[in-house]
Scaffold this motif. Structure first.
Motif, mmCIF file in Angstrom:
data_model
loop_
_atom_site.group_PDB
_atom_site.id
_atom_site.type_symbol
_atom_site.label_atom_id
_atom_site.label_comp_id
_atom_site.label_asym_id
_atom_site.label_seq_id
_atom_site.Cartn_x
_atom_site.Cartn_y
_atom_site.Cartn_z
ATOM 1 N N UNK A 106 0.823 -1.208 0.000
ATOM 2 C CA UNK A 106 0.000 0.000 0.000
ATOM 3 C C UNK A 106 0.858 1.258 0.000
ATOM 4 N N UNK A 107 1.971 1.234 0.734
ATOM 5 C CA UNK A 107 2.844 2.404 0.827
ATOM 6 C C UNK A 107 4.240 2.041 0.336
ATOM 7 N N UNK A 108 4.850 2.947 -0.387
ATOM 8 C CA UNK A 108 6.184 2.675 -0.907
ATOM 9 C C UNK A 108 7.285 3.097 0.069
ATOM 10 N N UNK A 109 6.901 3.726 1.184
ATOM 11 C CA UNK A 109 7.920 4.237 2.112
ATOM 12 C C UNK A 109 7.987 3.457 3.421
ATOM 13 N N UNK A 110 7.023 2.576 3.651
ATOM 14 C CA UNK A 110 7.047 1.774 4.874
ATOM 15 C C UNK A 110 6.379 0.435 4.612
ATOM 16 N N UNK A 111 7.041 -0.630 5.026
ATOM 17 C CA UNK A 111 6.509 -1.980 4.889
ATOM 18 C C UNK A 111 5.928 -2.400 6.240
ATOM 19 N N UNK A 112 4.706 -2.933 6.238
ATOM 20 C CA UNK A 112 4.063 -3.292 7.496
ATOM 21 C C UNK A 112 3.473 -4.705 7.473
ATOM 22 N N UNK A 113 3.978 -5.570 6.600
ATOM 23 C CA UNK A 113 3.528 -6.955 6.638
ATOM 24 C C UNK A 113 4.470 -7.763 7.538
ATOM 25 N N UNK A 114 4.229 -9.072 7.658
ATOM 26 C CA UNK A 114 5.014 -9.882 8.592
ATOM 27 C C UNK A 114 6.427 -10.162 8.092
ATOM 28 N N UNK A 115 6.716 -9.814 6.839
ATOM 29 C CA UNK A 115 8.089 -9.937 6.348
ATOM 30 C C UNK A 115 8.953 -8.782 6.842
ATOM 31 N N UNK A 116 8.313 -7.747 7.356
ATOM 32 C CA UNK A 116 9.008 -6.638 8.004
ATOM 33 C C UNK A 116 9.283 -7.023 9.451
ATOM 34 N N UNK A 117 10.409 -6.582 9.986
ATOM 35 C CA UNK A 117 10.681 -6.820 11.401
ATOM 36 C C UNK A 117 9.615 -6.101 12.230
ATOM 37 N N UNK A 118 9.013 -6.838 13.171
ATOM 38 C CA UNK A 118 7.900 -6.288 13.928
ATOM 39 C C UNK A 118 7.829 -6.953 15.300
ATOM 40 N N UNK A 119 7.026 -6.381 16.171
ATOM 41 C CA UNK A 119 6.698 -7.002 17.450
ATOM 42 C C UNK A 119 5.213 -7.322 17.453
ATOM 43 N N UNK A 120 4.846 -8.300 18.279
ATOM 44 C CA UNK A 120 3.435 -8.650 18.446
ATOM 45 C C UNK A 120 2.879 -7.879 19.634
ATOM 46 N N UNK A 121 1.674 -7.362 19.491
ATOM 47 C CA UNK A 121 0.994 -6.669 20.595
ATOM 48 C C UNK A 121 -0.221 -7.492 21.002
ATOM 49 N N UNK A 122 -0.439 -7.596 22.310
ATOM 50 C CA UNK A 122 -1.549 -8.399 22.808
ATOM 51 C C UNK A 122 -2.349 -7.611 23.830
ATOM 52 N N UNK A 123 -3.686 -7.748 23.799
ATOM 53 C CA UNK A 123 -4.511 -7.064 24.808
ATOM 54 C C UNK A 123 -4.380 -7.689 26.189
ATOM 55 N N UNK A 124 -3.858 -8.918 26.241
ATOM 56 C CA UNK A 124 -3.588 -9.579 27.518
ATOM 57 C C UNK A 124 -2.115 -9.970 27.536
ATOM 58 N N UNK A 125 -1.587 -10.203 28.727
ATOM 59 C CA UNK A 125 -0.177 -10.563 28.843
ATOM 60 C C UNK A 125 -0.003 -12.036 28.475
ATOM 61 N N UNK A 126 0.296 -12.270 27.224
ATOM 62 C CA UNK A 126 0.496 -13.625 26.716
ATOM 63 C C UNK A 126 1.663 -13.597 25.742
ATOM 64 N N UNK A 127 2.362 -14.716 25.619
ATOM 65 C CA UNK A 127 3.547 -14.779 24.777
ATOM 66 C C UNK A 127 3.221 -15.373 23.413
ATOM 67 N N UNK A 128 4.107 -15.152 22.460
ATOM 68 C CA UNK A 128 4.014 -15.781 21.148
ATOM 69 C C UNK A 128 4.868 -17.040 21.144
ATOM 70 N N UNK A 129 4.294 -18.143 20.648
ATOM 71 C CA UNK A 129 5.042 -19.390 20.487
ATOM 72 C C UNK A 129 5.167 -19.688 19.001
ATOM 73 N N UNK A 130 6.349 -20.139 18.589
ATOM 74 C CA UNK A 130 6.613 -20.444 17.181
ATOM 75 C C UNK A 130 7.428 -21.726 17.062
ATOM 76 N N UNK A 131 7.099 -22.535 16.064
ATOM 77 C CA UNK A 131 7.958 -23.659 15.702
ATOM 78 C C UNK A 131 7.796 -23.932 14.214
#
Length: 232
Positions: A106-131
């Motif tokens: 959508x924007x040529x000056x900022x990438x905001x998909x998951x291929x961009x380095x990002x953090x996850x935000x949660x409405x509750x204190x819960x962790x992200x698990x990945x495998x």
């Protein structure tokens, strides 16, 4: 950027699932890795599954329907056990057969998909698990080797022009559109690759979190290869 398999001072290696979930994040450590060498033929499982969309959710029932070799059965049991222990823990694990994620163009000056380095935000204190059981695996970017994209002057100015509102609600605009979740690697940053078969726990962005959220990104998929990914 350089990619390493070493966790260094930003991650801690654990030796069991109980240690993975019971150890507290502290200091600069905002990710834990349960390193394990998995037996089994995960590629066989992928070959027997049907990709319905670019991302297909695979249920336990889908796995149990597959006719597999002995090595395929071993891989299936590993996945089913991971799903069960995470569910028992109170998480909501999902197994994805993944061709690719949707790209943000959508924007040529900022990438905001998951291929961009990002953090996850949660409405509750819960962790992200990945495998990642098969295919390319994600990367972690240490917090002190990253710059929040909204703080890069040229990007910030373009976001202000996009906002077209008052300065008072600019920060709210950034949060509501998730621009504040994305990061740019500094020069000569040292990335940590999550590898195959390892179960990771990543800190999320939440007011009660005691450490900085873990910055990570999805990998560019290998040509002609699907990923088999557990995430919650």
């Amino acid at each position: 950027m350089k990619i390493s398999n070493s966790t260094g001072k930003y991650s801690k290696t654990v030796s069991s699932f109980s240690e993975l979930i019971d150890t507290d994040f502290q200091g600069s450590v905002n990710s834990f890795c349960w390193k394990r060498e998995l037996n089994g033929d995960f590629k066989e499982i992928i070959s027997k599954l049907q990709l319905e969309e670019n991302i297909t959710v695979v249920t336990s029932e889908d796995l149990l329907k597959l006719k597999l070799s002995e090595h395929g059965e071993t891989a299936r049991e590993i996945i089913l056990n991971d799903l069960q222990v995470l569910t028992d823990f109170g998480a909501l694990p999902t197994l994805n057969l993944l061709k690719n994620y949707e790209r943000d163009d959508e924007f040529d000056f900022i990438q905001t998909d998951v291929y961009s380095f990002h953090v996850d935000r949660s409405p509750v204190l819960a962790d992200t698990f990945l495998c990642t059981y098969y295919g390319a695996s994600s990367d972690i970017l240490p917090n002190d080797q990253a710059v929040q994209k909204i703080l890069i002057p040229e990007i910030r100015e373009k976001l202000k022009a996009l906002h077209q509102g008052s300065d008072d609600d600019f920060e709210t605009f950034l949060e509501e559109n998730f621009f504040d979740l994305h990061y740019e690697p500094k020069e000569d940053s040292q990335l940590i690759n999550l590898g195959q078969g390892y179960l990771w726990r990543l800190a999320v962005d939440h007011p009660e979190q005691k450490v900085l959220p873990c910055i990570h990104r999805a990998p560019v998929e290998n040509d002609g290869e699907y990923r088999l990914l557990l995430i919650c």
